[in-house]
Design an enzyme around this catalytic site. Structure first.
Site, PDB file in Angstrom:
ATOM      1  CG  ASP A 142       9.336  56.859  -0.848  1.00 21.78           C
ATOM      2  OD1 ASP A 142      10.567  56.844   0.120  1.00 21.78           O
ATOM      3  OD2 ASP A 142       8.472  56.345  -0.684  1.00 21.78           O
ATOM      4  CG  HIS A 171      20.472  73.698 -16.569  1.00 20.48           C
ATOM      5  ND1 HIS A 171      19.669  72.752 -17.378  1.00 20.48           N
ATOM      6  CD2 HIS A 171      19.594  74.525 -16.067  1.00 20.48           C
ATOM      7  CE1 HIS A 171      18.485  73.011 -16.984  1.00 20.48           C
ATOM      8  NE2 HIS A 171      18.379  74.325 -16.376  1.00 20.48           N
TER       9      HIS A 171
END
Length: 452
Positions: free
Chosen positions: A378, A163
């Site tokens: 996508d 992170h």
């Protein structure tokens, strides 16, 4: 609750994916927002994709593996390793070693994993391999990506991220670049921008704001779950639920966002469920993305952590005995603090206080990923059935963090889902309090409508 599915996974040995072309060997410092103690952990996200007949001849593993190598040419710091310098300053050695990639096959179809995909995922270990040697912060790979083919023709992409390198928006930006290469594009539509100095401390540093979200762990209150024996669940607020809660508010607060209203309700019910002492100081921190709040805004393509956590503070007694509007006003006021000056003050605070951690007791932290974009990525198989956090909270601070997730039913009805981790008895109380709050709000709305 998700079904506790049992299935087998065949994994190939982990490999390192390096950038497809030579990249600079250099050292890049993280910002003072990036390398705070509270971000020094690994966080998993997951994306589920259905079979796509137009892509049936393509292997998602090969397509995504090649796309990652191409994306790492621009995002080459992800292929490096973190080193810790003086005063615990984190610096990326951009050495092109690469990220960890795992290829896997599972004998399960996507539809067997449940009609509605959202955390908790009891089968997460089947889809995201735990490699202890790669799970550290310093001198370890910064990303681990596992792609699992499903027997239905769909696949799952699970990612574990260090992170300190980036936040949700930055990770989605990288994933979107991977998806663009996977679909045949020659370059990312948004070029990555490092520029971490923009969120580093001033010289000399000067703390100009109160930072109630940070503190000395030894001096913290008792407002967090008392043990690690936690139950994970998630709860749906439908559009009708939000309308009912909104109608209970005074006129000047009815324009509040769905997220704000649901968060205020959740905070209040959670505090009641923990049976705190009335005088205990408790807080709520909402993670705020400051990319567009800075002056000037951060440049498009900035993929570092651009988060602050301004905290609303009250007592358990005041929060639990006051109406919803009290929690909502406190929360909105706290979020309004997230300005350019606040972000710079956080960076200065990190340097002056030795990079302290966020409070872990007496605070409740909510991360809004309803517009995070994980589900929109996508790779050539369409958008994800679910894309977002893989856990209900953060292992580093168990029971402290909730995620607000986007939700859409099979009929297209939208809502917002909150994850929650609580001790068993507290979870039972939370369920009862939330049901009571919703029933009261709906009943009140019906009475108001009938009076018109």
């Amino acid at each position: 609750m998700q079904p506790n599915i049992k299935f087998n996974v065949a994994r190939k040995n982990p490999e390192l994916i390096a950038p497809a072309k030579p990249t600079p060997h250099e050292f890049k410092a993280l910002s003072d927002i990036d390398d705070q103690e509270g971000l020094r952990f690994q966080i998993p996200v997951i994306q589920f994709y259905r079979r796509n007949l137009s892509s049936k001849e393509k292997d998602p593993v090969k397509v995504i593996r090649d796309a990652i190598a191409n994306a790492l040419v621009s995002y080459y710091p992800f292929a490096g390793r973190l080193r810790e310098h003086a005063n615990r300053k984190l610096v990326v050695e951009c050495n092109g070693e690469g990220i960890v990639f795992i290829e896997a096959d599972a004998d399960v179809a996507l539809q067997q994993l449940g009609d509605a995909l959202y955390p908790p995922f009891p089968y997460l270990d089947n889809l995201l391999h735990h490699l202890p040697a790669t799970a550290g912060i310093i001198n370890c790979p910064l990303l681990l990506i596992e792609v699992t083919r499903l027997k239905c023709g769909g696949f799952v992409l699970a990612t574990r991220l260090n992170h300190t390198m980036t936040d949700a928006a930055g990770l989605v930006q990288f994933m979107s670049a991977v998806s663009e290469f996977a679909r045949g594009d020659a370059s990312p539509s948004i070029p990555p921008v490092w520029e971490r100095h923009l969120l580093s401390a001033r010289n000399p540093p000067r703390v100009t704001c109160a930072h109630n979200e940070y503190g000395d762990a030894s001096a913290e209150g008792s407002g967090a779950p008392p043990d690690n024996n936690l139950v994970d669940r998630s709860f749906l607020f439908t559009a009708a639920d939000i309308s009912a809660l909104r109608s209970s508010l005074p006129p000047h607060l009815r324009g509040s966002s769905t997220f704000d209203i649901a968060t205020a309700c959740t905070w209040r019910c959670r505090a009641i469920s923990l049976s705190l002492n009335p005088g205990d100081e408790i807080g709520l921190s909402c993670i705020v993305n400051v990319r567009k709040r800075l002056n000037p805004p951060l440049p498009e393509g900035y993929y570092g952590n651009a988060l602050v956590y301004p905290a609303a503070v009250t007592t358990a007694g005041r929060l639990t005995t006051s109406p919803l509007q009290h929690a909502l006003k406190l929360m909105r006021n706290a979020k309004s603090q997230a300005t350019w000056e606040y972000a710079k003050s956080v960076a200065d605070f990190m340097v002056m206080r030795g990079r302290p951690c966020l409070k872990t007791r007496g605070i409740y932290l909510v991360s809004d990923v309803t517009r995070g974009g994980f589900g929109e990525v996508d790779y050539g198989w369409g958008t994800a059935e679910y894309g977002g956090p893989a856990l209900c909270g953060v292992d580093l601070v168990p029971g402290v963090v909730s995620f607000a997730l986007p939700y859409k039913s099979t009929k297209g009805e939208k809502g917002i889902r909150f994850t929650m981790s609580l001790p068993p008895n507290a979870m039972d109380k939370f369920v009862n309090e939330l049901e009571t709050a919703m029933a009261t709000a709906h009943k009140s709305l019906v009475i108001k409508k009938s009076a018109l």
